[in-house]
Scaffold this motif. Sequence first.
Motif, PDB file in Angstrom:
ATOM      1  N   THR A  23       0.631  -1.250  -0.053  1.00 25.97           N
ATOM      2  CA  THR A  23      -0.051   0.079   0.166  1.00 25.97           C
ATOM      3  C   THR A  23       0.819   1.260   0.042  1.00 25.97           C
ATOM      4  N   ALA A  24       2.049   1.042   0.259  1.00 32.93           N
ATOM      5  CA  ALA A  24       3.021   2.165   0.195  1.00 32.93           C
ATOM      6  C   ALA A  24       3.754   2.551  -1.119  1.00 32.93           C
ATOM      7  N   SER A  25       3.664   1.342  -2.012  1.00 29.00           N
ATOM      8  CA  SER A  25       4.403   1.408  -3.470  1.00 29.00           C
ATOM      9  C   SER A  25       3.754   2.508  -3.952  1.00 29.00           C
ATOM     10  N   CYS A  26       4.723   3.352  -4.784  1.00 27.79           N
ATOM     11  CA  CYS A  26       4.702   4.434  -5.589  1.00 27.79           C
ATOM     12  C   CYS A  26       4.010   5.772  -4.932  1.00 27.79           C
ATOM     13  N   ILE A  27       3.872   5.646  -3.612  1.00 30.64           N
ATOM     14  CA  ILE A  27       3.198   6.890  -2.828  1.00 30.64           C
ATOM     15  C   ILE A  27       4.312   7.782  -2.434  1.00 30.64           C
ATOM     16  N   MET A  28       4.296   8.907  -3.279  1.00 35.24           N
ATOM     17  CA  MET A  28       5.247   9.992  -3.010  1.00 35.24           C
ATOM     18  C   MET A  28       5.138  10.856  -1.597  1.00 35.24           C
ATOM     19  N   PRO A  29       6.264  11.116  -0.872  1.00 34.02           N
ATOM     20  CA  PRO A  29       7.542  10.835  -0.779  1.00 34.02           C
ATOM     21  C   PRO A  29       7.358   9.175  -0.247  1.00 34.02           C
ATOM     22  N   ILE A  30       8.173   8.480  -1.048  1.00 29.20           N
ATOM     23  CA  ILE A  30       8.244   7.014  -0.811  1.00 29.20           C
ATOM     24  C   ILE A  30       8.620   6.833   0.473  1.00 29.20           C
ATOM     25  N   GLN A  31       7.944   5.917   1.270  1.00 35.95           N
ATOM     26  CA  GLN A  31       8.130   5.353   2.671  1.00 35.95           C
ATOM     27  C   GLN A  31       8.834   4.056   2.589  1.00 35.95           C
ATOM     28  N   PRO A  32       9.272   3.396   3.936  1.00 35.25           N
ATOM     29  CA  PRO A  32      10.067   2.208   4.009  1.00 35.25           C
ATOM     30  C   PRO A  32       8.988   1.118   3.187  1.00 35.25           C
ATOM     31  N   GLY A  33       8.005   1.084   3.530  1.00 30.61           N
ATOM     32  CA  GLY A  33       6.898  -0.025   2.828  1.00 30.61           C
ATOM     33  C   GLY A  33       7.014  -0.020   1.378  1.00 30.61           C
ATOM     34  N   GLY A  34       7.387   0.965   0.651  1.00 31.74           N
ATOM     35  CA  GLY A  34       7.515   0.998  -0.587  1.00 31.74           C
ATOM     36  C   GLY A  34       9.021   0.990  -1.325  1.00 31.74           C
ATOM     37  N   PHE A  35       9.937   0.663  -0.508  1.00 26.21           N
ATOM     38  CA  PHE A  35      11.265   0.473  -1.005  1.00 26.21           C
ATOM     39  C   PHE A  35      11.466  -0.471  -1.946  1.00 26.21           C
ATOM     40  N   HIS A  36      12.095  -0.527  -2.765  1.00 23.57           N
ATOM     41  CA  HIS A  36      12.235  -1.526  -3.858  1.00 23.57           C
ATOM     42  C   HIS A  36      13.155  -2.795  -3.196  1.00 23.57           C
ATOM     43  N   ARG A  37      12.566  -3.813  -3.224  1.00 22.63           N
ATOM     44  CA  ARG A  37      13.184  -4.916  -3.017  1.00 22.63           C
ATOM     45  C   ARG A  37      14.202  -5.541  -4.142  1.00 22.63           C
ATOM     46  N   ILE A  38      13.913  -5.313  -5.203  1.00 20.78           N
ATOM     47  CA  ILE A  38      14.894  -5.503  -6.233  1.00 20.78           C
ATOM     48  C   ILE A  38      15.240  -4.011  -6.729  1.00 20.78           C
ATOM     49  N   PRO A  39      16.619  -3.943  -6.702  1.00 22.68           N
ATOM     50  CA  PRO A  39      17.100  -2.546  -6.885  1.00 22.68           C
ATOM     51  C   PRO A  39      17.652  -2.293  -8.037  1.00 22.68           C
ATOM     52  N   ARG A  40      17.518  -3.320  -9.051  1.00 25.58           N
ATOM     53  CA  ARG A  40      18.629  -2.987 -10.498  1.00 25.58           C
ATOM     54  C   ARG A  40      17.805  -2.027 -11.520  1.00 25.58           C
ATOM     55  N   GLY A  41      16.671  -1.771 -11.254  1.00 25.43           N
ATOM     56  CA  GLY A  41      15.927  -1.027 -11.875  1.00 25.43           C
ATOM     57  C   GLY A  41      16.212   0.516 -11.896  1.00 25.43           C
ATOM     58  N   SER A  42      15.935   0.749 -10.645  1.00 25.94           N
ATOM     59  CA  SER A  42      16.548   2.243 -10.015  1.00 25.94           C
ATOM     60  C   SER A  42      17.949   2.356 -10.124  1.00 25.94           C
ATOM     61  N   ARG A  43      18.750   1.563  -9.989  1.00 23.39           N
ATOM     62  CA  ARG A  43      20.093   1.594  -9.743  1.00 23.39           C
ATOM     63  C   ARG A  43      20.689   1.880 -11.457  1.00 23.39           C
ATOM     64  N   LEU A  85      19.185  17.901  -5.181  1.00 26.48           N
ATOM     65  CA  LEU A  85      18.403  17.395  -4.308  1.00 26.48           C
ATOM     66  C   LEU A  85      17.085  18.235  -4.120  1.00 26.48           C
ATOM     67  N   ILE A  86      15.918  17.401  -4.279  1.00 29.16           N
ATOM     68  CA  ILE A  86      14.511  17.949  -4.006  1.00 29.16           C
ATOM     69  C   ILE A  86      14.246  17.675  -2.475  1.00 29.16           C
ATOM     70  N   PRO A  87      14.307  18.779  -1.639  1.00 30.87           N
ATOM     71  CA  PRO A  87      14.232  18.286  -0.330  1.00 30.87           C
ATOM     72  C   PRO A  87      13.011  17.910   0.182  1.00 30.87           C
ATOM     73  N   PRO A  88      12.838  17.091   1.218  1.00 29.93           N
ATOM     74  CA  PRO A  88      11.615  16.263   1.603  1.00 29.93           C
ATOM     75  C   PRO A  88      10.514  17.329   1.977  1.00 29.93           C
ATOM     76  N   LYS A  89      10.923  18.613   2.589  1.00 30.70           N
ATOM     77  CA  LYS A  89       9.993  19.346   3.032  1.00 30.70           C
ATOM     78  C   LYS A  89       8.989  19.897   2.186  1.00 30.70           C
ATOM     79  N   VAL A  90       9.459  19.954   0.683  1.00 32.61           N
ATOM     80  CA  VAL A  90       8.564  20.293  -0.332  1.00 32.61           C
ATOM     81  C   VAL A  90       7.341  19.578  -0.282  1.00 32.61           C
TER      82      VAL A  90
END
Length: 719
Positions: A117-137, A179-184
């Motif tokens: 339920t956290a996937s793709c919800i910006m700003p992305i929280q731990p529940g939405g972190f990618h388990r398989i990182p190769r795409g983002s890397r 960097l786009i700061p989290p505060k925005v």
Amino acid sequence: MAERLEQIAREADPLQNPFLNRRAAEIFGGELREALAKPGAASAPAKMVGLHYKCAYELLNAGESEKAVQQFLQLIDFMKTNRIALTGDKAALVRMNAATAFLRLGEQENCLANHTTASCIMPIQPGGFHRIPRGSRGAITFLMEHLEQDPNDLRAGWLLNLAYMTLGEHPNNVPQKFLIPPKVFASEYDIKRFPDISRGLGLDFNDLAGSVVMDDFDNDNDLDLMISAMGLRDQLRFFLNNGNGTFTDRTKEAGLIGEVGGLNMVQADYNNDGHIDVLVLRGAWFEKQGHHPDSLLRNNGNGTFDDVTEEAGLLSFHPSQTASWFDFNNDGWLDVFIGNESVPGDTNRCELFRNNGNGTFTECAAESGIDALGLIKSVHSGDYNNDGWPDFYVSCRGQPNYLYRNDGPQSADKSAKGAWQFTNVAKELGVFAPVFSFPSWFFDYDNDGWLDLFSCGYGVKNAGSVAADYLGLPHGAERARLYHNNRDGTFTDVTKSAGLYRVLLAMSGNFGDLDSDGFLDIYLGTGAPDLTMLIPNRMMRNDAGQRFQDVTTSGGFGNVQKGHGIAFGDLDHDGDQDIYTSIGGAYEGDVYYNALFENPGHGNDWLKLKLVGVKSNRAAIGARIKVTVDTPAGKRAIYKTVNSGGTFGCSPLRQEFGLGQAKSIESVEIWWPTSGMRQLLTGLEKNRCYSVREGQTNATRIALTTFKFPSSVHAHHHQ
């Protein structure tokens, strides 16, 4: 109709329709393999580069992300091997598309295959972190390479921040200069988290862009769902609410198999039989390939629907995504205006169909003075000057919008079936902007009894324009507009003072009451077909009719996938509005899970009213309601007009009022459109639902049983 739609799907040309990507990828892939097999392929470098690129691009849009990644890497290797140097713009295009292919690969392997339920919800929280990182890397590598060449490219910077978010490395690992700061992303008010419970209810369809109608189709007082998607073979779905926290798929039993496609839908009771019917809109965005028929689905009242488009006289073949039901001549029968899309070389005039009162319609746009022509994005009806005649607003992309004032019958005998007169007063009243717009609607955001007008901008360079707006940088993109009704037939632009002068880039939107405070809030489904347009959907809370607050992050609404149909409604009868939304793009591979956001509740009171017209249309569309309540701060009035809400997606025609901390309901006043009757009701209790029949002195209580959704619906992962 099913046969007609299947024929359209078979005959669609993937080289003319930009969204038939799988077949296009096969064509270009075949041409590439054939060219590579010929001796001396490297002797025609421009042709080879073009074929590599076309194949990779179509694979990307088709959802074949891993193949697209490999194809882009092969293209880059081919250029290095053959010492081919692309010009700056073309080299940037290759880099950005390679980065996008990696990003989409990451989304598919994580946000889709391991969805939470956290996937793709910006700003992305731990529940939405990618388990398989190769795409983002992989995306980060190409984005950094691109930013070394063009450090001012805010689109690349935005995507870089997003990629680091998916890895749990934002903001710490993002190069400071990008960097786009989290505060925005901080919310301006805490609306509380609305959990997505779609999975446990079987409503989390992994679809393209589409729509939803939330309404009571079987008259059991529970709100059901009809859900569409735009793919040429995407089946329309129909779900009945069982009244116990579950839904049952009744698509087949309802006779809807073969009703496919449908970028949008709009409901009404067009034949005044007491059963909610649906108009399905098709063909938009396909341009010359979009000459598809719409469908009028008649609700037979026995759990089935019939496609009566042809016999009703509504069969026409134009690309369309928007329509509005309204009784423009106040004869008690709902008419419909359909906004069609025109592009250079393909003219499709808008249509106004007058209801003949016998199940058929007559087209009468031209004779009524309606000359709306353009890339029509939305239409919405409302009586902005309270003269008793419903007017309508037409939103366009790339030209001034239209506001058609309803001037009544042309003939002296005032015949409802005679010629009518509408006058475009948008420029005269100063409400023609934004000239690049999409969702638009009338609503009374400040509860003064007069309809105001909202129109959302849809003109940006790319996602960098949205990033610039978040960062307070110049961008030149189109912003939203909010026009306040001056109660004298004119409007004042209050966008800035109301906090809506933002780059929202919405394709869809609807309004409802998140916290049942009696003020209408806005949810916008953002994006564009471009796969790099990964920007959060936006929720704007109405702060007492004064200004709108961004509550996207606090509510968990900021999905960066493409937003479409939105409906607000109280599905579980607990007194607050839940939200169903269709999520997904236009390219064949740009699918994503739909969501159902359960309202956590805010402790406020409510009232529900089902209006039944007698002289006025049965569904009471266009009726105006004033609810006066006694509060600790004194009396206040809350106004609504009966309709299905904004653009793309439909809320119930049974009206749901938030009453805030009301001590009691003093009165309910209803203005009925055809009879002109003003009906005053007293003695109604808060936190109740009533049926009100035109002309009757008393309201009838409707007993609603509150239920809870099963605890299993709050599970986080898709299996």
